[in-house]
Design an enzyme around this catalytic site. Structure first.
Site, mmCIF file in Angstrom:
data_model
loop_
_atom_site.group_PDB
_atom_site.id
_atom_site.type_symbol
_atom_site.label_atom_id
_atom_site.label_comp_id
_atom_site.label_asym_id
_atom_site.label_seq_id
_atom_site.Cartn_x
_atom_site.Cartn_y
_atom_site.Cartn_z
ATOM 1 N N LYS A 49 0.816 -1.214 0.000
ATOM 2 C CA LYS A 49 0.000 0.000 0.000
ATOM 3 C C LYS A 49 0.852 1.268 0.000
ATOM 4 C CE LYS A 49 -3.494 -2.717 -0.114
ATOM 5 N NZ LYS A 49 -2.964 -3.994 0.348
ATOM 6 N N TYR A 263 -12.240 -14.576 2.782
ATOM 7 C CA TYR A 263 -11.132 -13.650 3.004
ATOM 8 C C TYR A 263 -10.686 -13.735 4.469
ATOM 9 C CZ TYR A 263 -8.765 -9.289 4.022
ATOM 10 O OH TYR A 263 -7.856 -8.369 4.454
ATOM 11 N N TYR A 289 -2.646 -12.890 2.760
ATOM 12 C CA TYR A 289 -2.354 -12.583 1.354
ATOM 13 C C TYR A 289 -1.193 -13.418 0.799
ATOM 14 C CZ TYR A 289 -5.207 -8.376 2.104
ATOM 15 O OH TYR A 289 -6.220 -7.514 2.389
HETATM 16 C C1 LIG Z 1 -3.721 -5.244 0.187
HETATM 17 C C2 LIG Z 1 -2.762 -6.372 0.101
HETATM 18 C C3 LIG Z 1 -2.671 -7.164 -1.061
HETATM 19 C C4 LIG Z 1 -3.589 -7.030 -2.225
HETATM 20 O O1 LIG Z 1 -3.380 -5.868 -2.975
HETATM 21 P P1 LIG Z 1 -4.623 -5.215 -3.723
HETATM 22 O O2 LIG Z 1 -4.056 -4.057 -4.429
HETATM 23 O O3 LIG Z 1 -5.608 -4.854 -2.644
HETATM 24 O O4 LIG Z 1 -5.200 -6.241 -4.641
HETATM 25 C C5 LIG Z 1 -1.732 -8.171 -1.095
HETATM 26 N N1 LIG Z 1 -0.927 -8.392 -0.043
HETATM 27 C C6 LIG Z 1 -0.997 -7.671 1.081
HETATM 28 C C7 LIG Z 1 -0.081 -8.021 2.192
HETATM 29 C C8 LIG Z 1 -1.911 -6.628 1.196
HETATM 30 O O5 LIG Z 1 -1.966 -5.924 2.329
#
Ligand SMILES: *Cc1c(COP(=O)(O)O)cnc(C)c1O
Length: 333
Positions: A49, A263, A289
């Site tokens: 992010k 999720y 993730y």
């Molecule tokens: C938000 C996030 C993602 C996914 O990215 P998006 O742009 O929301 O698809 C992947 N890995 C981590 C650790 C995240 O925080």
């Protein structure tokens, strides 16, 4: 418009390293695997992010905002990085946290990212389970306006065409690193959640005319929704960067089957992948993730999707603070 003309506030440690994973590659016996270390973007424990926030925070500043408002799940990495970016910019920050994951470990609502949100000085609004997210976000923004504040609202995950510019920049950075290192990257694989990361990468590679294919591993358990989001953001981003060109439909590739029941709900394949990579490479992934994305990568290698002479890059998008919200799931081994 060229990427260099888009307003940007430097926040990340760039370029992030591109490193080989020789022991994982040998263990799987498939293609050569490298990792792009976006867990090392540097802002308040890093993650993907931060790249998006370089563009979002620049837009907030340009519009004269004094307050940043955003939304995510309780253990959102996006809101934690946003709180840090707001602190750096000297802006106040309101975080709207939705109880979206039915994970009842005691640490879940106090440890990991939540602890950091408070530490970073953000105002945290924890929504009761079942609250409609969009409405809650707008209500809080409206209340701030009525107090005379100028809020800038960042969508979930920072995923809009402005945020996606962060991953256009990442595609360009990776193309330069590959060229300097004499690498040809056949596939880039990563966790896809709110879509901005994948959309930016696809748009960036499209603008470069690159052959690298981007594979997003769905971690949302809703493939159709994430595919539509990625496509919409990627198209918008392409229309800014390379107007008059069309993004081929096949550019959006989402791999399903690794999200588990929902999720944020852990899977055994995720836990196996997190342990494997920690023990072979000393590399820490996360349960929501990157662990699921690595399980996806391993699944694709085992299905024979890649040739032995191909090179694949795993994009490590961060998220490690979330591990501490799943302590019990990782005990005893
Ligand atoms: C938000 C996030 C993602 C996914 O990215 P998006 O742009 O929301 O698809 C992947 N890995 C981590 C650790 C995240 O925080």
């Amino acid at each position: 418009m060229a990427l260099a003309d888009v307003p940007r506030l430097p926040l990340a440690h760039l370029p992030t390293p591109l490193e080989p994973l020789p022991r994982l590659s040998a263990y799987l016996g498939g293609p050569r695997i490298l990792v792009k270390r976006d867990d090392c973007t540097g802002l308040a424990m890093g993650g993907n992010k931060t790249r998006k926030l370089e563009f979002l925070m620049a837009e907030a500043r340009a519009g004269g905002a004094d307050t940043i408002v955003t939304i995510g799940g309780v253990q959102s990495n996006h809101v934690r990085q946003t709180a840090a970016a707001a602190a750096r910019a000297g802006l106040s920050c309101h975080l709207v946290l939705a109880r979206a994951v039915p994970w009842d470990e005691p640490a879940y609502e106090v440890s990991g990212n939540v602890q950091l949100d408070h530490l970073l000085g953000a105002q945290v609004h924890l929504l009761p389970r079942g609250t409609e997210r969009g409405g809650a976000l707008q209500r809080i923004a409206k209340a701030l306006r009525s107090q005379g504040k100028k809020p800038y609202v960042i969508p979930s995950g920072g995923s809009n065409p402005t945020g996606a510019m962060g991953y256009v920049a990442c595609a360009m950075e990776l193309a330069e690193q590959a060229q300097a290192g004499g690498e040809k990257i056949d596939y880039l694989i990563h966790a896809t959640g709110s879509g901005g990361t994948q959309a930016g990468l696809i748009a960036g590679y499209h603008a470069l005319g690159s052959q690298t294919q981007v594979l997003g591993i769905d971690i949302t358990a809703d493939r159709a929704e994430i595919a539509a989001k990625v496509r919409a953001i990627a198209r918008d981003t392409v229309s800014q960067l390379a107007p008059g060109t069309a993004l081929p439909k096949a550019a959006v590739q989402i791999i399903e089957g690794h999200a588990g029941s929902a999720y944020g709900m852990p899977t055994e394949q995720m836990r196996d992948a997190v342990r494997l990579v920690a023990r072979l490479e000393g590399l820490i992934l996360d349960p929501v993730y990157t662990g699921k994305a690595m399980a996806g990568l391993i699944g694709l290698v085992r299905q024979g999707r890649f040739a032995a002479d191909q090179t694949i890059v795993f994009l490590h998008t961060g998220g490690m603070p979330g591990l501490f919200a799943y302590t019990s799931y990782f005990q005893n081994e």
